[in-house]
Design an enzyme around this catalytic site. Structure first.
Site, PDB file in Angstrom:
ATOM      1  N   LYS A 177     -34.915 -51.343  13.047  1.00 45.55           N
ATOM      2  CA  LYS A 177     -35.273 -50.798  14.362  1.00 45.55           C
ATOM      3  C   LYS A 177     -36.751 -50.420  14.404  1.00 45.55           C
ATOM      4  O   LYS A 177     -37.303 -49.951  13.423  1.00 45.55           O
ATOM      5  CB  LYS A 177     -34.415 -49.559  14.651  1.00 45.55           C
ATOM      6  N   THR A 209     -35.778 -38.359  22.075  1.00 55.16           N
ATOM      7  CA  THR A 209     -35.228 -39.504  21.335  1.00 55.16           C
ATOM      8  C   THR A 209     -34.271 -39.037  20.235  1.00 55.16           C
ATOM      9  O   THR A 209     -34.035 -39.749  19.265  1.00 55.16           O
ATOM     10  CB  THR A 209     -36.358 -40.340  20.716  1.00 55.16           C
ATOM     11  N   GLY A 211     -31.069 -38.787  18.431  1.00 54.69           N
ATOM     12  CA  GLY A 211     -29.800 -39.528  18.467  1.00 54.69           C
ATOM     13  C   GLY A 211     -29.901 -40.961  18.945  1.00 54.69           C
ATOM     14  O   GLY A 211     -28.879 -41.618  19.166  1.00 54.69           O
ATOM     15  N   THR A 212     -31.125 -41.484  19.059  1.00 56.45           N
ATOM     16  CA  THR A 212     -31.262 -42.884  19.510  1.00 56.45           C
ATOM     17  C   THR A 212     -30.562 -43.849  18.543  1.00 56.45           C
ATOM     18  O   THR A 212     -29.892 -44.783  18.971  1.00 56.45           O
ATOM     19  CB  THR A 212     -32.746 -43.298  19.625  1.00 56.45           C
ATOM     20  N   GLY A 213     -30.722 -43.589  17.238  1.00 55.49           N
ATOM     21  CA  GLY A 213     -30.139 -44.488  16.239  1.00 55.49           C
ATOM     22  C   GLY A 213     -28.616 -44.437  16.266  1.00 55.49           C
ATOM     23  O   GLY A 213     -27.943 -45.466  16.163  1.00 55.49           O
ATOM     24  N   CYS A 214     -28.069 -43.221  16.409  1.00 55.76           N
ATOM     25  CA  CYS A 214     -26.600 -43.059  16.461  1.00 55.76           C
ATOM     26  C   CYS A 214     -26.050 -43.786  17.683  1.00 55.76           C
ATOM     27  O   CYS A 214     -25.065 -44.524  17.601  1.00 55.76           O
ATOM     28  CB  CYS A 214     -26.215 -41.584  16.550  1.00 55.76           C
TER      29      CYS A 214
HETATM   30  N1  LIG Z   1     -39.877 -44.331  22.438  1.00 52.41           N
HETATM   31  C1  LIG Z   1     -39.022 -45.363  22.512  1.00 52.41           C
HETATM   32  N2  LIG Z   1     -39.047 -46.200  23.599  1.00 52.41           N
HETATM   33  C2  LIG Z   1     -38.191 -47.239  23.679  1.00 52.41           C
HETATM   34  N3  LIG Z   1     -37.270 -47.523  22.732  1.00 52.41           N
HETATM   35  C3  LIG Z   1     -37.191 -46.731  21.639  1.00 52.41           C
HETATM   36  C4  LIG Z   1     -38.064 -45.608  21.480  1.00 52.41           C
HETATM   37  N4  LIG Z   1     -37.746 -44.977  20.300  1.00 52.41           N
HETATM   38  C5  LIG Z   1     -36.719 -45.688  19.767  1.00 52.41           C
HETATM   39  N5  LIG Z   1     -36.394 -46.749  20.551  1.00 52.41           N
HETATM   40  C6  LIG Z   1     -35.320 -47.723  20.317  1.00 52.41           C
HETATM   41  O1  LIG Z   1     -34.144 -46.967  20.033  1.00 52.41           O
HETATM   42  C7  LIG Z   1     -33.355 -47.607  19.046  1.00 52.41           C
HETATM   43  C8  LIG Z   1     -33.175 -46.658  17.859  1.00 52.41           C
HETATM   44  O2  LIG Z   1     -34.362 -46.730  17.074  1.00 52.41           O
HETATM   45  P1  LIG Z   1     -34.989 -45.584  16.180  1.00 52.41           P
HETATM   46  O3  LIG Z   1     -35.982 -46.262  15.299  1.00 52.41           O
HETATM   47  O4  LIG Z   1     -35.461 -44.464  17.053  1.00 52.41           O
HETATM   48  O5  LIG Z   1     -33.711 -45.061  15.392  1.00 52.41           O
HETATM   49  P2  LIG Z   1     -33.536 -43.799  14.467  1.00 52.41           P
HETATM   50  O6  LIG Z   1     -34.853 -43.361  13.938  1.00 52.41           O
HETATM   51  O7  LIG Z   1     -32.497 -44.173  13.500  1.00 52.41           O
HETATM   52  O8  LIG Z   1     -32.979 -42.687  15.463  1.00 52.41           O
HETATM   53  P3  LIG Z   1     -32.328 -41.226  15.114  1.00 52.41           P
HETATM   54  O9  LIG Z   1     -32.544 -40.955  13.662  1.00 52.41           O
HETATM   55  O10 LIG Z   1     -32.988 -40.239  16.003  1.00 52.41           O
HETATM   56  O11 LIG Z   1     -30.889 -41.325  15.477  1.00 52.41           O
HETATM   57  C9  LIG Z   1     -34.083 -48.915  18.705  1.00 52.41           C
HETATM   58  O12 LIG Z   1     -33.568 -49.950  19.499  1.00 52.41           O
HETATM   59  C10 LIG Z   1     -35.543 -48.589  19.076  1.00 52.41           C
HETATM   60  O13 LIG Z   1     -36.303 -49.737  19.357  1.00 52.41           O
HETATM   61  C1  LIG Z   2     -24.947 -35.237  12.473  1.00 48.53           C
HETATM   62  C2  LIG Z   2     -26.148 -36.103  12.628  1.00 48.53           C
HETATM   63  N1  LIG Z   2     -26.043 -37.419  12.365  1.00 48.53           N
HETATM   64  C3  LIG Z   2     -27.109 -38.234  12.498  1.00 48.53           C
HETATM   65  C4  LIG Z   2     -28.327 -37.736  12.921  1.00 48.53           C
HETATM   66  C5  LIG Z   2     -29.527 -38.668  13.022  1.00 48.53           C
HETATM   67  O1  LIG Z   2     -30.119 -38.636  14.216  1.00 48.53           O
HETATM   68  C6  LIG Z   2     -28.400 -36.346  13.202  1.00 48.53           C
HETATM   69  N2  LIG Z   2     -29.556 -35.778  13.631  1.00 48.53           N
HETATM   70  N3  LIG Z   2     -27.297 -35.566  13.055  1.00 48.53           N
END
Ligand SMILES: Nc1ncnc2c1ncn2[C@@H]1O[C@H](COP(=O)(O)OP(=O)(O)OP(=O)(O)O)[C@@H](O)[C@H]1O
Ligand SMILES: Cc1ncc(CO)c(N)n1
Length: 270
Positions: A177, A209, A211-214
């Site tokens: 990502k 942002t 929880g974007t990854g979750c």
């Molecule tokens: N500022 C942003 N604008 C548009 N898309 C974004 C932005 N930040 C993240 N994304 C998208 O969101 C999705 C999750 O990516 P990200 O790299 O943020 O995950 P993460 O770091 O695992 O998130 P988290 O740990 O907060 O749950 C990907 O598809 C990424 O491209």
């Molecule tokens: C419980 C939990 N899982 C995943 C993440 C990653 O965003 C978080 N902040 N908290």
């Protein structure tokens, strides 16, 4: 005849703030009209400002939750999120294999947006051994992909090499990502061992942002549960998370949660 409904299970930690973890996953499943179930691995006291406490569950509690849902309700796809220690990871790997869970999305969660470690050092390495070989798709962000591969991912070529290495670890496909890229589009790199695909969206300048990854990995699991092909599931998840970030809720004083129902707003008109 009763309608068939796709069923998805999240195996992850609880975020009391509702933006990440189990809460984000269940909200995403609901929005995508998939029946959501959960196996909790840990309870966190957490909000948009940070993580105030982490309470890991006994591995046996995780095992029993998975047994309970698989044996009665059935699971079409599962995803893993925060897995704090190796013992819990072993139990999850054992159950995924024993029940032959058909689709597994592994989100190798390591650190929260607020900078708190959500799994210990040993568990980071164990991810490679226990879960990657079982993954239909693994969804590291850039720092997580750096930990998994030992590479410094400051170019597309390096990210492609990391994707090849992650497939070499046994995952069937990977999305690296691009949320953590320093600038430019939010560009995610997908690889299934044969072809690379780049999934791009505008990058929004927003602190919201959390929880974007979750949310992204839960959306992939939801689409896989419905029987979609992996790349199609990933593309739809990308559209879902882009809408969720584009329409922030402005909650809390720190990294606010994304908007799980934003996809119902008309893009550009909200
Ligand atoms: N500022 C942003 N604008 C548009 N898309 C974004 C932005 N930040 C993240 N994304 C998208 O969101 C999705 C999750 O990516 P990200 O790299 O943020 O995950 P993460 O770091 O695992 O998130 P988290 O740990 O907060 O749950 C990907 O598809 C990424 O491209
Ligand atoms: C419980 C939990 N899982 C995943 C993440 C990653 O965003 C978080 N902040 N908290």
């Amino acid at each position: 005849m009763a309608p068939t409904i796709a069923r998805a299970l999240t195996i992850a930690g609880s975020d009391s703030g509702g933006g990440a973890g189990i809460q984000a996953d269940l909200k995403t499943f609901q929005e995508l009209e998939v029946f959501g179930m959960s196996a909790l691995t840990a309870v966190t006291a957490q909000n948009t400002l940070g993580v105030q406490g982490i309470y890991e569950l006994p591995p046996q509690a995780v095992a029993e939750q998975i047994d309970a849902v698989v044996e009665d309700l059935g699971v079409d796809a599962a995803k893993t999120g925060m897995i704090a220690n190796i013992e819990i990871m072993e139990v999850i790997a054992e159950k995924v294999k024993a029940y032959a869970i058909p689709n597994l999305v592994v989100d190798p969660v390591m650190i929260s947006k607020s900078g708190h470690s959500l799994l210990n050092e040993d568990a980071r390495l164990a991810l490679k051994r226990y879960l990657l070989p079982l993954a239909t798709v693994v969804t590291p962000n850039i720092p997580e992909a750096e930990v998994l591969t030992g590479l410094q991912l400051d170019s597309m070529e390096a990210r492609k090499e990391a994707a090849r290495m992650i497939i070499g670890m046994g995952a069937r496909s990977v999305v690296i990502k691009g949320g953590h890229l320093p600038d430019g589009e939010a560009e995610d790199l997908f690889y299934d061992g044969q072809e690379f695909s780049i999934l791009s969206s505008p990058r929004f300048e927003t602190p919201h942002t959390h929880g974007t990854g979750c949310t992204f990995s839960a959306a992939i699991a939801a689409h896989l549960a419905k029987g979609e092909a992996v790349l199609s599931a990933v593309r739809q998840a990308k559209a879902f998370i882009t809408a969720a970030i584009r329409h922030p809720l402005h909650l809390g004083g720190g990294h606010g949660p994304t908007n799980h129902w934003a996809h119902r707003l008309q893009e550009g008109k909200a």
